[in-house]
Design a protein around this motif. Structure first.
Motif, PDB file in Angstrom:
ATOM      1  N   THR A  65      15.075 -38.365 -36.549  1.00 27.56           N
ATOM      2  CA  THR A  65      14.712 -37.514 -37.763  1.00 27.56           C
ATOM      3  C   THR A  65      13.395 -37.131 -37.814  1.00 27.56           C
ATOM      4  O   THR A  65      13.404 -35.887 -37.926  1.00 27.56           O
ATOM      5  CB  THR A  65      15.328 -38.373 -39.217  1.00 27.56           C
ATOM      6  N   ALA A  66      12.329 -38.068 -37.770  1.00 26.74           N
ATOM      7  CA  ALA A  66      11.106 -38.029 -37.854  1.00 26.74           C
ATOM      8  C   ALA A  66      10.855 -36.946 -36.877  1.00 26.74           C
ATOM      9  O   ALA A  66       9.763 -35.973 -37.075  1.00 26.74           O
ATOM     10  CB  ALA A  66      10.368 -39.131 -37.889  1.00 26.74           C
ATOM     11  N   VAL A  69      11.864 -33.412 -37.407  1.00 25.60           N
ATOM     12  CA  VAL A  69      11.015 -32.598 -38.305  1.00 25.60           C
ATOM     13  C   VAL A  69       9.508 -32.265 -37.851  1.00 25.60           C
ATOM     14  O   VAL A  69       9.136 -31.319 -38.220  1.00 25.60           O
ATOM     15  CB  VAL A  69      10.856 -33.735 -39.700  1.00 25.60           C
ATOM     16  N   ALA A 101       6.848 -36.606 -41.733  1.00 26.93           N
ATOM     17  CA  ALA A 101       7.562 -37.350 -40.793  1.00 26.93           C
ATOM     18  C   ALA A 101       6.915 -38.378 -40.078  1.00 26.93           C
ATOM     19  O   ALA A 101       7.346 -39.270 -39.911  1.00 26.93           O
ATOM     20  CB  ALA A 101       7.759 -36.385 -39.637  1.00 26.93           C
ATOM     21  N   LYS A 105       7.683 -42.184 -39.564  1.00 23.18           N
ATOM     22  CA  LYS A 105       7.538 -43.035 -38.419  1.00 23.18           C
ATOM     23  C   LYS A 105       6.996 -44.458 -38.501  1.00 23.18           C
ATOM     24  O   LYS A 105       7.556 -45.321 -37.826  1.00 23.18           O
ATOM     25  CB  LYS A 105       6.919 -42.187 -37.421  1.00 23.18           C
TER      26      LYS A 105
END
Length: 345
Positions: A65-66, A69, A101, A105
């Motif tokens: 996901t990060a 983004v 993002a 992380k």
């Protein structure tokens, strides 16, 4: 795990981080982060335990996901400015998305929820890699792009992380979760000072890596993952118990141990920048974290374990772990405070 596979995965971990370090182009930085993530997933799931597989899945989803983004924000920035360069981040929406993002992380609050859960499912060595090496690449990107971020946002992330890292660890009995909250709190200290003195972020990161390595390697040597098991340590290895208590106090930032140095210099820098209120809140948040380190020290040195273990007692089996890295990391986690004047020069 097959040694060839292990060597490939570890070299990929190193390669991913190095690519991100060396890049000034967002696409290359993104590629390094992705290589890094994909290399650690097999290391996480190597024990085929349901908890390990669950941790690997959670980690993969958050990191993917990060990364998505970051790719989206950097593409948006390139579309608006016509450049992929990291230093040219003029669009506020893209910079805010990238900061969010990167915070996801490395597990900064309020994007920290995956961190204790993932760390709890891993064995101690993989947990050590996750807590130290995996923070390097995103932190390098944050330091590189810090001037373009909103200062208020960085301060808010730092303060919230130190407070959450303190509060979250109070109620825990699992040592890996406590170390995860400790990691969140330390990341907060690093982030809050990035905009004023990035060299102090690097110093805090270095001392954090030394202290966390010492803590994880000690727990691995004594086969300990819960507070209850800590109470049996003094009978196995009294010397290791004493040094472990000191390492934990160093993580809490007590003088005259190494962990005091970055906190002292960061508070000094915040005061110089006319931010006395922020410095006060940070110092008070450090006190909350210190409480759970003291709780661990108390369990380890001043209590006798009430449980009668019927299984094979761990202190009767000979350890196969190399003790040189442990001895070195403990020494550095305890005795580096006197070099502070040299660092300040």
């Amino acid at each position: 795990m097959n040694p060839y596979v292990l060597a490939t995965l570890l070299s990929s971990l190193g390669l991913g981080t190095t690519i991100t370090f060396a890049s000034s182009h967002w696409l290359l930085a993104w590629m390094g982060l992705e290589i890094n993530t994909l290399a650690i997933i097999p290391l996480m799931a190597q024990h085929h335990h349901p908890r390990a597989v669950e941790a690997a899945t959670k980690y993969f989803l958050t990191q993917a996901t990060a990364a998505a983004v970051i790719l989206f924000a950097s593409t948006t920035n390139a579309w608006i400015t016509g450049e992929w360069n990291m230093t040219n981040m003029s669009n506020p929406i893209a910079t805010t998305m990238i900061l969010a993002a990167l915070a996801l992380k490395i597990g900064l609050a309020p994007m920290h929820f995956w961190m204790p859960e993932v760390l709890q499912g891993l064995d101690l060595l993989t947990g050590l890699i996750l807590s130290t090496w995996q923070k390097l690449a995103p932190l390098a990107l944050i330091i590189q792009t810090a001037p373009t971020f909103n200062p208020f946002l960085l301060t808010a992330l730092g303060l919230m992380s130190t407070l959450v890292g303190g509060w979250g660890g109070l109620n825990q009995t699992q040592l890996r979760k406590i170390l995860a909250y400790s990691s969140i709190a330390h990341m907060g200290w690093m982030i809050i000072i990035t905009q004023y003195a990035p060299q102090l972020t690097l110093l805090a990161l270095l001392t954090y890596i030394l202290m966390t390595s010492a803590a994880f390697l000690t727990l691995k040597l004594s086969y300990t993952t819960k507070i209850g098991t800590l109470a049996t340590m003094w009978s196995k290895s009294p010397l290791l118990t004493a040094t472990t208590a000191l390492v934990l106090l160093s993580l809490g930032g007590l003088p005259p141990l190494t962990g005091f140095m970055p906190k002292w210099l960061i508070l000094q820098e915040l005061t110089k920048q006319s931010l006395p209120l922020t410095a006060t809140v940070m110092a008070l948040a450090a006190l909350i974290s210190l409480y759970y380190y003291l709780r661990l020290c108390y369990a380890m040195t001043l209590t006798i374990s009430p449980n009668i273990v019927t299984s094979t007692t761990p202190w009767r089996s000979q350890t196969t772990q190399a003790s040189i890295p442990l001895a070195l990391s403990i020494m550095m986690a305890l005795a580096l405070l006197p070099i502070t004047p040299a660092i300040m020069i």
